[in-house]
Design an enzyme around this catalytic site. Structure first.
Site, PDB file in Angstrom:
ATOM      1  N   GLU A 159      -0.941   4.837  -8.193  1.00  0.00           N
ATOM      2  CA  GLU A 159      -0.517   5.758  -7.142  1.00  0.00           C
ATOM      3  C   GLU A 159       0.565   6.660  -7.708  1.00  0.00           C
ATOM      4  OE1 GLU A 159      -2.065   5.002  -4.219  1.00  0.00           O
ATOM      5  OE2 GLU A 159      -1.053   6.222  -2.716  1.00  0.00           O
TER       6      GLU A 159
ATOM      7  N   ARG B 250      -3.528   8.825  -4.860  1.00  0.00           N
ATOM      8  CA  ARG B 250      -4.288   7.957  -5.755  1.00  0.00           C
ATOM      9  C   ARG B 250      -4.598   8.732  -7.027  1.00  0.00           C
ATOM     10  NH1 ARG B 250      -8.312   3.955  -4.563  1.00  0.00           N
ATOM     11  NH2 ARG B 250      -8.604   2.780  -6.485  1.00  0.00           N
TER      12      ARG B 250
ATOM     13  N   LYS C 266      -7.445  -2.781   2.805  1.00  0.00           N
ATOM     14  CA  LYS C 266      -6.140  -2.204   3.122  1.00  0.00           C
ATOM     15  C   LYS C 266      -5.734  -2.724   4.500  1.00  0.00           C
ATOM     16  CE  LYS C 266      -8.431   2.165   4.216  1.00  0.00           C
ATOM     17  NZ  LYS C 266      -8.594   3.566   3.849  1.00  0.00           N
TER      18      LYS C 266
ATOM     19  N   LYS D 146       0.872  -1.174   0.000  1.00  0.00           N
ATOM     20  CA  LYS D 146       0.000   0.000   0.000  1.00  0.00           C
ATOM     21  C   LYS D 146       0.902   1.214   0.000  1.00  0.00           C
ATOM     22  CE  LYS D 146      -3.765   2.369   2.272  1.00  0.00           C
ATOM     23  NZ  LYS D 146      -3.237   3.610   1.719  1.00  0.00           N
TER      24      LYS D 146
ATOM     25  N   ARG E  83      -8.451  11.187  -6.584  1.00  0.00           N
ATOM     26  CA  ARG E  83      -9.596  10.483  -6.017  1.00  0.00           C
ATOM     27  C   ARG E  83     -10.714  11.448  -5.677  1.00  0.00           C
ATOM     28  NH1 ARG E  83      -9.690   7.735  -0.368  1.00  0.00           N
ATOM     29  NH2 ARG E  83     -11.563   8.982  -0.245  1.00  0.00           N
TER      30      ARG E  83
END
Lengths: 336, 530
Positions: B276, B233, B399, B228, B248
């Protein structure tokens, strides 16, 4: 030699040197004059108490076996070098402003007050004074109350909506004052009114002293909501979300408080409905009350003290903040 | 405005999602098209261009109410919202207006073309004409930010109920750069073949936090794992020879990341990639602080491009050859993504987010513990057979973040919050020990319950040492455990460190002042994790 002021502000509370008594003290003193029965004004542990005859039953209920003397509104008493009298403050039944006169100089301690006649409390009476001790719980122009008839219509409308949608309205209010005011505004034609124990106890005391209030059903372990279709439940806010409240099935929660004027506060309480009704004066009420005393010296005890004091000074008054332990209208239970 | 005010009141009065959605659906089913379109726009974060500054609004409100400006400025932090402060500060209006939402929006848009006295006259007349709720909403149209407890998701659900259309399809239609000025309700919502805007992004798939043990997810072979990343994003869209980069939060960020302008050289049009954006040193991500310098800069100076170059770490493929492939299983989408990205040269601005191979949950648990070494903040788990869903749906993406770093600190300043938290002390400054001194090192304002904030508010009022405007210096006494995601060196802070996403993990009633951590403890964390 300069004369003592009529009242001084001490760590124990508001003190009168000429009569050697305190008004609404927050630490134990030999002699206390009490404006009204809310717990931030009427505390236990004093040697002797003086209050209005209308305030006495609630004081006895809350403080137990105290040495309490009572007076009628307007009746003058001599205490040492001071003359004192109690005058209607319109806050809750029996609540008073306390007038203290020493050597021709008059100071008035108003405790908590509101100007609108709520139909239960003896209505507020302006008292001329040289100095006025005031609260400022809602001392900002964003606090303006609608007439209580308009709020009554909102509450009864909500009650009817709840009945229609099959949920039980659960209305939160202080046990002393606000709860009985709401009772007097509720329309018993819609359904029965159930009460939490704390509300019922105070209500019964006020009924016994002659207040006309609608019939209520105290919620005991034996009471089932199914036996009371269309009921509204009146409780202290602390009862919300407890096992006690679960017996009412799906509920719609409502709070009745001046703070409900602010959307942020309404959302924080996460109540379904907020009703803007207060036993404290709104902005216009505070200003009117202060103006009508004719006082040039103003002491601001609690609420938005800094801002309200600055406002009064900008109007040419000699205003100052005095720190006290009064709480005004809070959203918590502590001051109820 | 009365219909819209009624809708707002119904939404605002309820804490129940079902009631809010029902109120919105009823409104969408009955309101005129232009009002519906604007309502969709407002609840998806769009608003008319601001025609009046907030400074002027404050001055006019004070003047119209007949009070000095300072009194207004004092009332504002108590109420916590400018639009609401104005609505309440003014004397009650006449409330006899029955003009609709679109009328008032058009009126506001007309203000850009007139001089200030005319603007003022128009705004004052509106205030006088509207009741308190409508006045509040009118002010919100000017100041923006219609946060009324209705997410875009709920609004979309209500729209789906009112129109009988598919919710996911509506969510996609509402994405991107449309405005009520260049579309109609019909074109946006109903038209069978909307002339799709080449820049329109897909709704992002969002992950839930994994609170239970990974074992509860079932067989390890059903799951794909990767790091992660701690970046931004982003959705990269290549269509018709153009490229677009969306955040996002549905913000178009294309110009902020000129590195990605080379993407069309490497990939065919009709490609949409989810990934990302990371500042990249050629082999590994740079700390988030490096990327932070790039955020908010619309044009990027050359020096910064050299210092903090960005790449897109790609992890999903949403459109391939111009076809929406979100319904395909993750494994299939990922395989296609690999085929697109793997052949790219080293200097391409795109890289694949590496897959982590594991056969048991224990192996993965061990890998997670090393996330900080990989400059990641934990793991992502994606169900191999799952489609790419719109929004935060449970069960497909998880996540699994590292446990945060923590330190015990002393509260030394407190400030009241805004909005929902007005009148409550919620914004605190914390300090750690350096010898006999307390050195401030971070602020935090989340993590506690409302009940705790109420308790602290009472405490703050009784323990104020000094006031600096809205800030109160309080008696150093209360100790809190501060959790945070990362720590950086910072010359701008007195303590020399800056924390990433600090919040209050808990109130340490069990600890007294002397048991708080020291600046040396923080510096040791900086050495280990900075």
């Amino acid at each position: 030699m300069t004369r003592d002021p009529v009242l001084t502000f001490t760590p124990h509370g508001i003190h009168c040197p000429a009569g050697d008594f305190h008004i609404d003290p927050w630490r134990p003193v030999p002699r206390a004059l009490i404006t009204h029965g809310h717990s931030d004004h009427a505390r236990p542990g004093h040697g002797a108490y003086l209050a209005t005859d209308l305030a006495a039953p609630v004081l006895r209920h809350r403080l137990g076996d105290i040495a309490l003397e009572t007076v009628a509104y307007g009746e003058r008493r001599r205490i040492g070098g001071a003359t004192v009298s109690f005058h209607p403050a319109g806050h809750v039944p029996g609540s008073a402003q306390i007038r203290v006169e020493v050597g021709g100089e008059v100071w008035v301690v108003s405790g908590d007050y509101k100007l609108e006649d709520d139909g239960l409390s003896t209505p507020f009476e302006p008292v001329r004074a040289h100095a006025f001790v005031t609260e400022s719980t809602f001392g900002l122009p964003v606090f303006r109350w609608q007439k209580q008839a308009a709020i009554a219509a909102q509450i009864n409308g909500w009650w009817r909506d709840c009945v229609a949608s099959g949920s039980t309205p659960l209305l939160g209010a202080y046990a002393l004052g606000k709860a009985q005011r709401l009772l007097s505004l509720l329309d018993p034609g819609i359904g029965p009114i159930l009460t939490h124990g704390a509300v019922e106890a105070t209500t019964q005391i006020l009924r016994d002293q002659g207040l006309r209030l609608p019939a209520t059903v105290p919620v005991t372990a034996a009471v089932k909501i199914a036996d009371h279709p269309g009921a509204l439940v009146l409780a202290t806010p602390s009862a919300f979300g407890t096992p006690w409240a679960r017996k009412f099935g799906p509920v719609s929660t409502g709070f009745a408080s001046g703070w409900m004027q602010l959307r942020g506060v309404r959302r924080r309480r996460a109540a379904d409905r907020g009703f803007v009704i207060s036993d404290h004066a709104d902005w216009d009420g505070l200003n009117t009350a202060i103006h009508e005393t004719g006082a040039e010296k103003i002491f601001v005890t609690h609420g938005y003290t800094d801002i309200f004091t600055r406002w009064l000074r900008s109007r040419g008054l000699d205003a100052q903040v005095v720190p006290t332990e009064f709480a005004g209208e809070t959203l918590d239970e502590s001051a109820a | 405005m009365k219909d819209f005010a009624r809708l707002f009141t119904r939404i605002d009065q309820s804490t129940k999602t079902s009631v809010k959605v029902a109120a919105l659906a009823e409104y969408f089913a009955t309101a005129p098209d232009e009002d519906r379109l604007w309502t969709i726009a407002l609840f998806s974060g769009r608003r008319p261009r601001r025609a009046v500054t907030t400074t002027r609004l404050r001055e006019w409100a004070a003047e119209a109410a007949g009070y000095p400006l300072w009194l207004f400025e004092e009332a504002y932090p108590v109420v916590g919202d400018l639009a609401e402060t104005i609505a309440l500060f003014l004397p009650p209006g006449r409330s006899d207006s029955d003009r609709g939402l679109t009328h008032w929006i058009n009126m506001l848009r007309g203000l850009s073309h007139v001089d200030e006295p005319a603007r003022k006259a128009a705004v004052l007349a509106a205030w006088d004409e509207l009741d308190t709720t409508s006045r509040f909403l009118f002010n919100k149209l000017i100041t923006g930010g219609f946060r009324v407890g209705v997410s875009q998701k709920l609004m979309t659900r209500a729209l789906a109920q009112a129109t009988g259309r598919d919710e996911a399809e509506l969510a996609h239609r509402l994405m991107g750069a449309w405005s009520p000025d260049d579309t109609t309700f019909h074109a946006l919502i109903e038209a069978d073949d909307p002339t799709t805007d080449a820049s329109r992004p897909y709704p992002f798939c969002l992950a839930h936090g994994l609170d239970d043990a990974a074992q509860t997810l079932g067989a390890p072979e059903d799951w794909h794992a990767e790091w992660k990343w701690d970046g931004i994003r982003g959705q990269l869209i290549l269509r018709d020879g153009d490229h677009f980069v969306w955040s996002r939060g549905e913000e178009l960020m294309t110009d902020r990341f000129p590195e990605l302008a080379r993407a069309p050289d490497h990939l065919p049009p009709g490609t949409v990639i989810d990934g990302e954006i990371l500042a990249w040193d050629g082999a590994a991500p740079l700390p988030f602080a490096a990327l932070q310098k790039r955020i908010g800069r619309k044009t990027v100076p050359k020096s910064l491009l050299r210092e903090a170059p960005v790449i897109l770490q790609a992890y999903d493929l949403l459109e391939d050859g111009g076809r929406d492939i979100r319904a395909l299983p993750f494994d299939e989408r990922r395989a296609r993504l690999d085929r697109l990205i793997a052949p790219l040269p080293q200097d391409a601005p795109l890289r694949l987010s590496p897959s982590l191979t594991f056969t048991t949950w224990q192996t993965l648990t061990d890998a997670r513990a090393t996330a900080r070494d990989a400059r990641a903040e934990g793991l992502m788990l994606k169900r191999r057979a799952g489609p790419y869903l719109a929004g935060r749906k449970k069960g497909e993406w998880w996540k699994w973040k590292l446990d945060p770093l923590t330190i015990d600190a002393v509260m030394i300043y407190a400030q009241a919050g805004h909005g929902r938290r007005a009148n409550l002390y919620t914004d605190f400054t914390f300090a750690v020990w350096q010898g006999n001194d307390l050195v401030p090192f971070t602020k935090a304002y989340s993590g506690l319950t409302d009940a705790e904030f109420r308790k602290i508010t009472t405490w703050v009022k009784k323990n104020t040492l000094q006031r600096f405007g809205p800030v109160r210096q309080v008696r150093p006494e209360l100790v809190f455990e501060i959790a945070f995601e990362g720590i950086q060196q910072s010359p701008r802070h007195k303590s020399g460190v800056a924390l990433r996403f600090p919040r209050m993990a808990r109130w340490r009633h069990d600890k007294d002042l002397s048991q708080a951590n020291t600046l040396d403890d923080l510096k040791e964390m900086l050495r280990l994790y900075g």
